[in-house]
Design a protein around this motif. Sequence first.
Motif, mmCIF file in Angstrom:
data_model
loop_
_atom_site.group_PDB
_atom_site.id
_atom_site.type_symbol
_atom_site.label_atom_id
_atom_site.label_comp_id
_atom_site.label_asym_id
_atom_site.label_seq_id
_atom_site.Cartn_x
_atom_site.Cartn_y
_atom_site.Cartn_z
ATOM 1 N N PRO A 218 87.857 12.983 -9.696
ATOM 2 C CA PRO A 218 87.670 13.729 -10.946
ATOM 3 C C PRO A 218 88.972 14.056 -11.668
ATOM 4 O O PRO A 218 89.013 14.059 -12.910
ATOM 5 C CB PRO A 218 86.944 14.998 -10.484
ATOM 6 N N ALA A 219 90.045 14.322 -10.932
ATOM 7 C CA ALA A 219 91.309 14.674 -11.573
ATOM 8 C C ALA A 219 91.917 13.503 -12.332
ATOM 9 O O ALA A 219 92.781 13.705 -13.202
ATOM 10 C CB ALA A 219 92.310 15.186 -10.529
ATOM 11 N N ALA A 220 91.472 12.282 -12.029
ATOM 12 C CA ALA A 220 92.016 11.096 -12.707
ATOM 13 C C ALA A 220 91.181 10.665 -13.903
ATOM 14 O O ALA A 220 91.538 9.716 -14.603
ATOM 15 C CB ALA A 220 92.128 9.929 -11.720
ATOM 16 N N ALA A 221 90.068 11.345 -14.159
ATOM 17 C CA ALA A 221 89.165 10.942 -15.246
ATOM 18 C C ALA A 221 89.823 11.161 -16.605
ATOM 19 O O ALA A 221 90.544 12.138 -16.823
ATOM 20 C CB ALA A 221 87.867 11.729 -15.155
ATOM 21 N N ARG A 222 89.563 10.261 -17.520
ATOM 22 C CA ARG A 222 90.101 10.365 -18.881
ATOM 23 C C ARG A 222 89.341 9.403 -19.783
ATOM 24 O O ARG A 222 88.828 8.390 -19.334
ATOM 25 C CB ARG A 222 91.599 10.042 -18.917
ATOM 26 N N GLU A 223 89.300 9.741 -21.052
ATOM 27 C CA GLU A 223 88.666 8.864 -22.046
ATOM 28 C C GLU A 223 89.456 8.972 -23.341
ATOM 29 O O GLU A 223 89.504 10.027 -23.960
ATOM 30 C CB GLU A 223 87.207 9.246 -22.266
ATOM 31 N N GLU A 224 90.091 7.870 -23.727
ATOM 32 C CA GLU A 224 90.920 7.862 -24.921
ATOM 33 C C GLU A 224 90.988 6.441 -25.462
ATOM 34 O O GLU A 224 90.993 5.472 -24.696
ATOM 35 C CB GLU A 224 92.332 8.359 -24.608
ATOM 36 N N ALA A 225 91.042 6.327 -26.773
ATOM 37 C CA ALA A 225 91.205 5.028 -27.419
ATOM 38 C C ALA A 225 92.209 5.160 -28.551
ATOM 39 O O ALA A 225 92.106 6.077 -29.371
ATOM 40 C CB ALA A 225 89.867 4.511 -27.955
ATOM 41 N N VAL A 226 93.181 4.243 -28.587
ATOM 42 C CA VAL A 226 94.271 4.297 -29.555
ATOM 43 C C VAL A 226 94.462 2.910 -30.165
ATOM 44 O O VAL A 226 94.425 1.899 -29.455
ATOM 45 C CB VAL A 226 95.590 4.752 -28.881
ATOM 46 N N THR B 70 76.251 2.764 -27.489
ATOM 47 C CA THR B 70 75.843 4.092 -27.934
ATOM 48 C C THR B 70 76.721 4.681 -29.030
ATOM 49 O O THR B 70 76.262 4.992 -30.131
ATOM 50 C CB THR B 70 75.802 5.057 -26.740
ATOM 51 N N ARG B 71 78.024 4.865 -28.757
ATOM 52 C CA ARG B 71 78.868 5.589 -29.706
ATOM 53 C C ARG B 71 79.133 4.796 -30.985
ATOM 54 O O ARG B 71 79.505 5.395 -32.001
ATOM 55 C CB ARG B 71 80.182 5.997 -29.037
ATOM 56 N N ARG B 72 78.954 3.483 -30.957
ATOM 57 C CA ARG B 72 79.126 2.716 -32.187
ATOM 58 C C ARG B 72 78.064 3.074 -33.225
ATOM 59 O O ARG B 72 78.210 2.724 -34.403
ATOM 60 C CB ARG B 72 79.089 1.217 -31.881
ATOM 61 N N PRO C 223 88.680 9.692 -32.684
ATOM 62 C CA PRO C 223 88.365 11.119 -32.518
ATOM 63 C C PRO C 223 87.334 11.356 -31.425
ATOM 64 O O PRO C 223 86.549 10.472 -31.074
ATOM 65 C CB PRO C 223 87.810 11.516 -33.887
ATOM 66 N N THR C 224 87.354 12.557 -30.893
ATOM 67 C CA THR C 224 86.315 12.978 -29.961
ATOM 68 C C THR C 224 84.982 13.032 -30.700
ATOM 69 O O THR C 224 84.895 13.572 -31.813
ATOM 70 C CB THR C 224 86.636 14.358 -29.381
ATOM 71 N N LEU C 225 83.956 12.460 -30.101
ATOM 72 C CA LEU C 225 82.687 12.297 -30.792
ATOM 73 C C LEU C 225 81.587 13.109 -30.131
ATOM 74 O O LEU C 225 81.606 13.332 -28.919
ATOM 75 C CB LEU C 225 82.283 10.811 -30.779
ATOM 76 N N PRO C 226 80.606 13.538 -30.904
ATOM 77 C CA PRO C 226 79.469 14.245 -30.306
ATOM 78 C C PRO C 226 78.648 13.293 -29.447
ATOM 79 O O PRO C 226 78.589 12.084 -29.718
ATOM 80 C CB PRO C 226 78.668 14.707 -31.527
ATOM 81 N N TRP C 227 78.032 13.826 -28.415
ATOM 82 C CA TRP C 227 77.219 13.001 -27.520
ATOM 83 C C TRP C 227 75.752 13.344 -27.759
ATOM 84 O O TRP C 227 75.233 14.358 -27.297
ATOM 85 C CB TRP C 227 77.604 13.262 -26.067
ATOM 86 N N ASP C 228 75.086 12.510 -28.537
ATOM 87 C CA ASP C 228 73.678 12.707 -28.849
ATOM 88 C C ASP C 228 73.008 11.338 -28.848
ATOM 89 O O ASP C 228 72.845 10.704 -29.898
ATOM 90 C CB ASP C 228 73.518 13.385 -30.218
ATOM 91 N N PRO C 229 72.639 10.831 -27.658
ATOM 92 C CA PRO C 229 72.096 9.475 -27.593
ATOM 93 C C PRO C 229 70.799 9.291 -28.359
ATOM 94 O O PRO C 229 70.524 8.195 -28.848
ATOM 95 C CB PRO C 229 71.903 9.239 -26.095
ATOM 96 N N VAL C 230 69.992 10.353 -28.492
ATOM 97 C CA VAL C 230 68.735 10.218 -29.238
ATOM 98 C C VAL C 230 69.029 9.974 -30.716
ATOM 99 O O VAL C 230 68.416 9.099 -31.351
ATOM 100 C CB VAL C 230 67.860 11.465 -29.037
ATOM 101 N N ALA C 231 69.970 10.723 -31.277
ATOM 102 C CA ALA C 231 70.338 10.510 -32.682
ATOM 103 C C ALA C 231 70.960 9.134 -32.873
ATOM 104 O O ALA C 231 70.669 8.441 -33.861
ATOM 105 C CB ALA C 231 71.312 11.600 -33.128
ATOM 106 N N LEU D 118 82.062 7.755 -35.900
ATOM 107 C CA LEU D 118 82.845 6.611 -35.430
ATOM 108 C C LEU D 118 82.745 5.455 -36.419
ATOM 109 O O LEU D 118 83.743 4.766 -36.683
ATOM 110 C CB LEU D 118 82.367 6.160 -34.050
ATOM 111 N N ALA D 119 81.571 5.241 -36.976
ATOM 112 C CA ALA D 119 81.417 4.181 -37.971
ATOM 113 C C ALA D 119 82.332 4.433 -39.168
ATOM 114 O O ALA D 119 82.990 3.508 -39.676
ATOM 115 C CB ALA D 119 79.961 4.093 -38.425
ATOM 116 N N ASP D 120 82.423 5.681 -39.613
ATOM 117 C CA ASP D 120 83.301 6.020 -40.737
ATOM 118 C C ASP D 120 84.772 5.824 -40.358
ATOM 119 O O ASP D 120 85.564 5.304 -41.158
ATOM 120 C CB ASP D 120 83.073 7.468 -41.166
ATOM 121 N N PHE D 121 85.141 6.229 -39.144
ATOM 122 C CA PHE D 121 86.522 6.074 -38.678
ATOM 123 C C PHE D 121 86.923 4.600 -38.666
ATOM 124 O O PHE D 121 88.005 4.224 -39.158
ATOM 125 C CB PHE D 121 86.658 6.682 -37.280
#
Length: 305
Positions: free
Chosen positions: A222-230, A119-121, A241-249, A126-129
């Motif tokens: 829930p307190a352990a949830a996280r999403e990060e990529a380095v 999805t996010r690819r 970067p944090t990305l918008p979530w729009d699966p239809v787009a 993200l493609a520009d990053f």
Amino acid sequence: MRFGLFGTGPWAHMAHAPALAAHKDVEFVGVWGRNEAKAAELAGEYGAAAYSDVDALIADVDAIAVALPPDVQAPIALSAARAGRHLLLDKPVAFTVAEADAIAAAVAERDLASVVFFTRRFVPQLADFLARAGESGGWVEARVDHVGTIFDPGNPFGASAWRRESGGLWDVGPHAVALVMPLLGPVVEVTAMAGPHDMSHVLLRHQGGGISTLTLSVDVPPAAAREEAVFAGESGVITVPTLPWDPVAALGVALDQLVAAADGGPAPALDVRLGAHITAVLAAAAESIRTGRAVRVSAPGFPLG
């Protein structure tokens, strides 16, 4: 391009059906589902036809889009490819290397277009990053934490039997692997361990010598949830970067690429060949968890996006 949709679950409703209906180069022909009543309901929302037979829908279209569990998706995708239909598949392509490789081989033999919807690819930011980071080069390390829960109240994916059984390794793992490969290259060796709360810790050695570390779960407190990529390397340390979530787009971008490839344009970077490689990586991780040993993976003989 005439499309048939296979699947009637949350992802078909949230992403596939609205994206197919909205795309200017797509005719949304029909829907097949394991539940005929749900297929009729979804098809009716978009003026498409409900099909009770897999092969009948394949016969009536130019391409298929699939929003089904991997073990249901794989045989349908193989049948469609052998019938000369282009493929828009969900991740992972399949649970087994043999099935994923068979789909990729059928697509190659018939010169078909294919896209796997990581999805996010398909989010332009993200493609520009990744493109900018690839220009600077010198990346030798990556860390991806993709840790959360799908079993909190109201989450539409919590009822998914295959996600409950296969866990974060196979659900969010494909996204994590697809994220690190553009900068570090294909994977050649995998070591993995499993911890509590469906926690998979995966260490990947990439073809260029770089190492990535993935922490994956869909069932943590829930307190352990996280999403990060380095990523780290000669150019320093960068965070995705944090990305918008729009699966239809995002699916609209995937459809753009598939239609262009079917019309003679370039093959999408996120095609079934890459999808098959990622299935091999995840299968190696599962084997490493079972055996406690590092597992080698054959690097593909083509560029990976």
